[in-house]
Scaffold this active site. Structure first.
Site, short mmCIF file in Angstrom:
data_model
loop_
_atom_site.label_atom_id
_atom_site.label_comp_id
_atom_site.label_asym_id
_atom_site.label_seq_id
_atom_site.Cartn_x
_atom_site.Cartn_y
_atom_site.Cartn_z
N CYS A 169 0.90 -1.34 0.01
CA CYS A 169 -0.11 0.24 0.19
C CYS A 169 0.93 1.43 0.16
O CYS A 169 0.29 2.29 -0.09
CB CYS A 169 -1.06 -0.04 1.12
SG CYS A 169 -2.22 -1.34 1.10
N HIS A 309 -2.39 8.55 6.23
CA HIS A 309 -2.71 7.31 5.43
C HIS A 309 -4.12 7.10 5.73
O HIS A 309 -4.89 6.74 5.06
CB HIS A 309 -1.72 6.25 6.28
CG HIS A 309 -2.04 4.87 5.76
ND1 HIS A 309 -1.64 4.72 4.25
CD2 HIS A 309 -2.51 3.82 5.86
CE1 HIS A 309 -2.09 3.34 4.04
NE2 HIS A 309 -2.66 2.78 5.04
N GLU A 320 -0.19 6.19 13.42
CA GLU A 320 0.40 7.32 12.64
C GLU A 320 0.30 8.55 13.53
O GLU A 320 0.91 9.54 13.46
CB GLU A 320 -0.16 7.36 11.26
CG GLU A 320 -1.70 7.76 11.15
CD GLU A 320 -2.02 7.92 9.61
OE1 GLU A 320 -1.26 8.42 8.88
OE2 GLU A 320 -2.97 7.52 9.25
N LYS A 341 -8.81 8.61 2.17
CA LYS A 341 -9.53 7.31 1.86
C LYS A 341 -11.01 7.51 2.40
O LYS A 341 -11.86 6.56 2.19
CB LYS A 341 -8.72 6.38 2.60
CG LYS A 341 -7.37 6.09 1.85
CD LYS A 341 -6.63 5.26 3.01
CE LYS A 341 -5.14 4.83 2.23
NZ LYS A 341 -4.44 5.94 2.41
N HIS A 346 -9.58 2.82 -0.25
CA HIS A 346 -8.03 2.44 -0.22
C HIS A 346 -7.74 1.85 -1.44
O HIS A 346 -8.23 0.52 -1.57
CB HIS A 346 -7.97 1.70 1.05
CG HIS A 346 -6.34 1.43 1.25
ND1 HIS A 346 -5.34 1.65 0.51
CD2 HIS A 346 -5.73 0.96 2.40
CE1 HIS A 346 -4.23 1.36 0.81
NE2 HIS A 346 -4.55 1.22 2.15
N PHE A 405 1.01 -3.23 4.34
CA PHE A 405 1.23 -4.62 4.70
C PHE A 405 2.58 -5.00 4.18
O PHE A 405 3.54 -4.54 3.38
CB PHE A 405 0.48 -5.59 3.94
CG PHE A 405 -1.02 -5.59 4.31
CD1 PHE A 405 -1.30 -4.77 5.45
CD2 PHE A 405 -2.26 -6.45 3.59
CE1 PHE A 405 -3.05 -5.03 5.76
CE2 PHE A 405 -3.17 -6.29 3.97
CZ PHE A 405 -3.70 -5.50 5.28
#
Length: 422
Positions: A169, A309, A320, A341, A346, A405
């Site tokens: 990602c 993110h 984060e 997002k 996403h 990931f």
């Protein structure tokens, strides 16, 4: 003299609209484009929502041969790439092709076409041995994601360094970071870069279902992705592409180009901890932020906006938030943060580039897009997440981050450039 990498063209295929203008309109208005999946029957699955792009390849100018040959993700990249080329004003056929590069990010490659061909070749899974005689002639290209970078290279006439970056990602962020390095080291004068992804297929949906990462708010898909909200219950998948023309600064100035901004710093780290898990302290993301700021010769107090993110999972939100505090200290509490997002879902390997483009447009408009669906802020996430409504603010330096990931954590610092008006 040191070389600097600047952005002179952008193109977008995104949920809620095709093209940069439609994309910015959605972001600036805080609208959401997530809905029940229409690409296939998603009723058997735990999560049945996604940010789908209303993309018609014929309307977007692709030929019948291109439509037959290209996976949906590759189609996105070509269409967004053409917009970025036109936006840049570069006469690509007048450049030395050996000085043009391509760096394209993707996490799952040609998933849509691979799943379709497996279904056909196996007669919907009836046969263990797939009958290759039923496969389309371009099946090999679907197995090799580099084929998408090749298509983009053909589109722009690139004969310099051409590559695919696949780091989950963070791919859409890392691909642009790598492109900037090609510019700065002198390997290319122009690099067409960004990310593309069309992952909306049963195999992708079920993979996220199994790990319980996706939202189950199927009765209200437009508000399902809720970053930093205490009622969040997971991410919402998406698709799309953002392609960026990255150019050496003096090369851009010599032709009087409009400059959106400079990739002033970039860094990536890995937590070497867990495939999907994150340390709540945000140490690796913080390290990436610190290195990117150092490269950019920027202090924490220079950061005027953070593009998060913001996936919509509690684990990510805490991670984060901690990273921002660790790197920016007290200034983190004074800095607006928002997550796209919440509006477009996403899109895995494409989202980092979509977030870069949205952030650059925030530079242009002196307007920070909001975090949609943020009605009840999680008390453990105690920063300013720009809830619901865009905010007017002039920003000269911003930070955008990604988490993927495998433990990947990336950060990029973007700066305005003096005398960059159109």
């Amino acid at each position: 003299m040191s070389r600097r990498a600047v952005i002179t063209g952008v193109g977008v295929v995104a949920p809620g609209g095709i093209g940069t203008k439609a994309y910015w309109q959605l972001l600036s208005e805080g609208r959401t484009a997530t809905r029940i999946i229409t690409h296939f029957d998603a009723s058997p699955y735990r999560s049945r929502m996604a940010g789908e792009a209303d993309f018609d390849p014929v309307r977007e100018g692709l030929t019948p041969q291109e439509i037959r040959r290209l996976d949906r993700a590759a189609q996105f990249a070509v269409v967004a790439g053409r917009e970025a080329m036109a936006d840049s004003g570069i006469e690509f056929d007048q450049l030395d092709p050996g000085r043009i590069g391509v760096s394209l990010g993707t996490a799952v490659g040609c998933t849509t076409s691979l799943e379709r061909e497996f279904i056909v070749g196996s007669d919907r899974g009836k046969y263990w041995e797939v009958d290759a005689s039923y496969a389309v002639p371009h099946l090999y290209d679907y197995f090799t994601p580099s084929s998408m970078a090749t298509e983009l290279a053909w589109t722009v006439g690139a004969e310099g360094p051409v590559s695919v970056v696949s780091t989950g990602c963070t791919s859409g962020l890392d691909s642009v970071g790598y492109a900037a390095e090609l510019i700065m080291e002198g390997s290319a004068d122009v690099v067409v870069t960004g990310g593309t992804e069309a992952p909306l297929s049963p195999i992708t949906v079920v993979c996220f279902d199994v790990i319980r990462a996706s939202s189950t708010r199927n009765d209200d898909p437009t508000t399902a992705c809720r970053p930093f909200d205490k009622t969040r219950d997971g991410l919402v998948l998406g698709e799309g592409s953002a392609i960026i023309v990255l150019e050496e600064l003096e090369h851009a100035r010599a032709r009087g180009a409009h400059i959106y901004g400079e990739v002033a710093g970039f860094a990536s780290r890995c937590n070497a901890y867990h495939m999907t898990g994150l340390h709540p302290e945000g140490i690796e993301m913080s390290d990436a932020i610190n290195i990117a700021l150092k490269q950019a010769r920027a202090d924490a107090t220079d950061v005027g906006y953070i593009n998060a993110h913001g996936s919509g999972t509690k684990q990510n939100d805490l991670h984060e938030t901690a990273a921002f505090k660790r790197s920016l200290g007290a200034h983190a509490y004074k800095t607006p943060v928002s997550g796209f997002k919440s509006m477009i879902g996403h899109s895995l390997g494409a989202i980092g580039s979509l977030e870069i483009v949205g952030s650059l447009l925030a530079f242009e408009q002196d307007l920070i897009p909001p975090t949609a669906n943020l009605h009840e802020q999680d008390p453990e996430c105690d920063l300013d997440y720009t809830p619901l409504v865009a905010r007017e603010k002039k920003v000269d330096t911003l930070l955008t981050v990604g988490s993927g990931f495998g433990g990947f954590q990336s950060a990029m610092v973007l700066k305005k450039v003096e005398g960059a008006g159109r």
